[in-house]
Motif scaffolding. Sequence first.
Motif, PDB file in Angstrom:
ATOM      1  N   LEU A   1       0.839  -1.210   0.000  1.00 60.00           N
ATOM      2  CA  LEU A   1       0.000   0.000   0.000  1.00 60.00           C
ATOM      3  C   LEU A   1       0.867   1.251   0.000  1.00 60.00           C
ATOM      4  O   LEU A   1       0.568   2.246  -0.678  1.00 60.00           O
ATOM      5  CB  LEU A   1      -0.923  -0.014   1.222  1.00 60.00           C
ATOM      6  N   SER A   2       1.961   1.211   0.756  1.00 55.52           N
ATOM      7  CA  SER A   2       2.874   2.349   0.801  1.00 55.52           C
ATOM      8  C   SER A   2       3.525   2.581  -0.559  1.00 55.52           C
ATOM      9  O   SER A   2       3.691   3.731  -0.996  1.00 55.52           O
ATOM     10  CB  SER A   2       3.941   2.106   1.869  1.00 55.52           C
TER      11      SER A   2
ATOM     12  N   ARG B  91       2.262   1.806  -3.490  1.00 56.83           N
ATOM     13  CA  ARG B  91       1.237   2.378  -4.375  1.00 56.83           C
ATOM     14  C   ARG B  91       1.048   3.860  -4.080  1.00 56.83           C
ATOM     15  O   ARG B  91       0.841   4.668  -5.004  1.00 56.83           O
ATOM     16  CB  ARG B  91      -0.079   1.631  -4.200  1.00 56.83           C
ATOM     17  N   ALA B  92       1.095   4.226  -2.791  1.00 54.02           N
ATOM     18  CA  ALA B  92       0.921   5.624  -2.423  1.00 54.02           C
ATOM     19  C   ALA B  92       2.059   6.483  -2.969  1.00 54.02           C
ATOM     20  O   ALA B  92       1.861   7.690  -3.230  1.00 54.02           O
ATOM     21  CB  ALA B  92       0.848   5.756  -0.905  1.00 54.02           C
ATOM     22  N   ARG B  93       3.234   5.903  -3.171  1.00 57.70           N
ATOM     23  CA  ARG B  93       4.360   6.645  -3.733  1.00 57.70           C
ATOM     24  C   ARG B  93       4.304   6.718  -5.259  1.00 57.70           C
ATOM     25  O   ARG B  93       5.207   7.263  -5.895  1.00 57.70           O
ATOM     26  CB  ARG B  93       5.684   5.996  -3.308  1.00 57.70           C
ATOM     27  N   GLY B  94       3.245   6.154  -5.847  1.00 57.39           N
ATOM     28  CA  GLY B  94       3.080   6.200  -7.291  1.00 57.39           C
ATOM     29  C   GLY B  94       3.561   4.967  -8.025  1.00 57.39           C
ATOM     30  O   GLY B  94       3.613   4.970  -9.260  1.00 57.39           O
ATOM     31  N   GLU B  95       3.912   3.896  -7.302  1.00 57.00           N
ATOM     32  CA  GLU B  95       4.383   2.658  -7.931  1.00 57.00           C
ATOM     33  C   GLU B  95       3.217   1.987  -8.651  1.00 57.00           C
ATOM     34  O   GLU B  95       2.096   1.923  -8.151  1.00 57.00           O
ATOM     35  CB  GLU B  95       4.944   1.718  -6.871  1.00 57.00           C
TER      36      GLU B  95
END
Length: 305
Positions: free
Chosen positions: A205-206, A208-212
């Motif tokens: 989730l982290s 994804r939050a960074r734009g991955e």
Amino acid sequence: MGKRIAGAVFVLWAVATLLFSVIRLIPGDPVDALLGGADSNATEQMRQQAQEAYGLDRPLLVQYVGYLTKLLRGDLGQSYLLKQPVAQVLSEHLASTLVLAVLALALAWVLALTMALWSARGGRPAESISSILEIVSAAVPHFWLGTLLIVLFSVQLRWLPATSGGPGAVGLVLPVLTLAIPLAGFLGQVMRESMIDAMQSPFALSARARGESELGVSLRHALRHAARPGIGLSGWAFGSLISGAVVVETVYSRPGLGRSLLQAVLVRDVPVVLGVVLIVALVYIVVTLLTDLADHIVDPRLRAS
């Protein structure tokens, strides 16, 4: 490291002792192998001479101590049937079986990881389909799968040779597939669950939050977690491949340790049986140590500890 070496020596001793005891329970007389088979019509005098020459007339305890003493010197004895040193017999077939097992393990990993990635990114339908495929492939016996592949690719389509005598690497395709598909089912089940859990974990989730992207999360983060249980099973898997080679090498008329072991058991060629199993046990120990090392490389927490 000292404990690992002591454990490896203990395992080899236990395997040698257990097999030495069990091989004597197989019906038949090893003297028949020495004299050319049960139909050799050897006289009683010839049988006694063969027993004396190979120490088979001595008490079992004396034979056992003598066998362990030879092992400590690196002497695996002489084949009853082939009249050659066991080490020479094994050296002629060891590479063939190891190549088959390594290629099958690599292919099983590729298939298992592919199914894990697909099921993790494909949602519930992909997860259900991959689960069914893994269960079915894991349950397929080697002899049945080998026969099916021969009928399909050799008899019907005429794409691949039915035996391992084909040119170059072509003759390896069907034997490797026969060994790899059932193993991929076992590995895929544990990898898929780990991959799905990793994709739902906080670090995913982290990311994804960074734009991955989802593909990046799968390959850079979740894949490592999916590989860990597979690495832990690879030692067992390699041993399973060696045992499966007994069937596969027989089905495809491929020379190797598995076929040599089967022939030696049928004629009670005791030195060859003991030598093959000891070599397989040694290979299993080495592979287990390598998988442990790979696990430390993949997981930073183990390196830190």
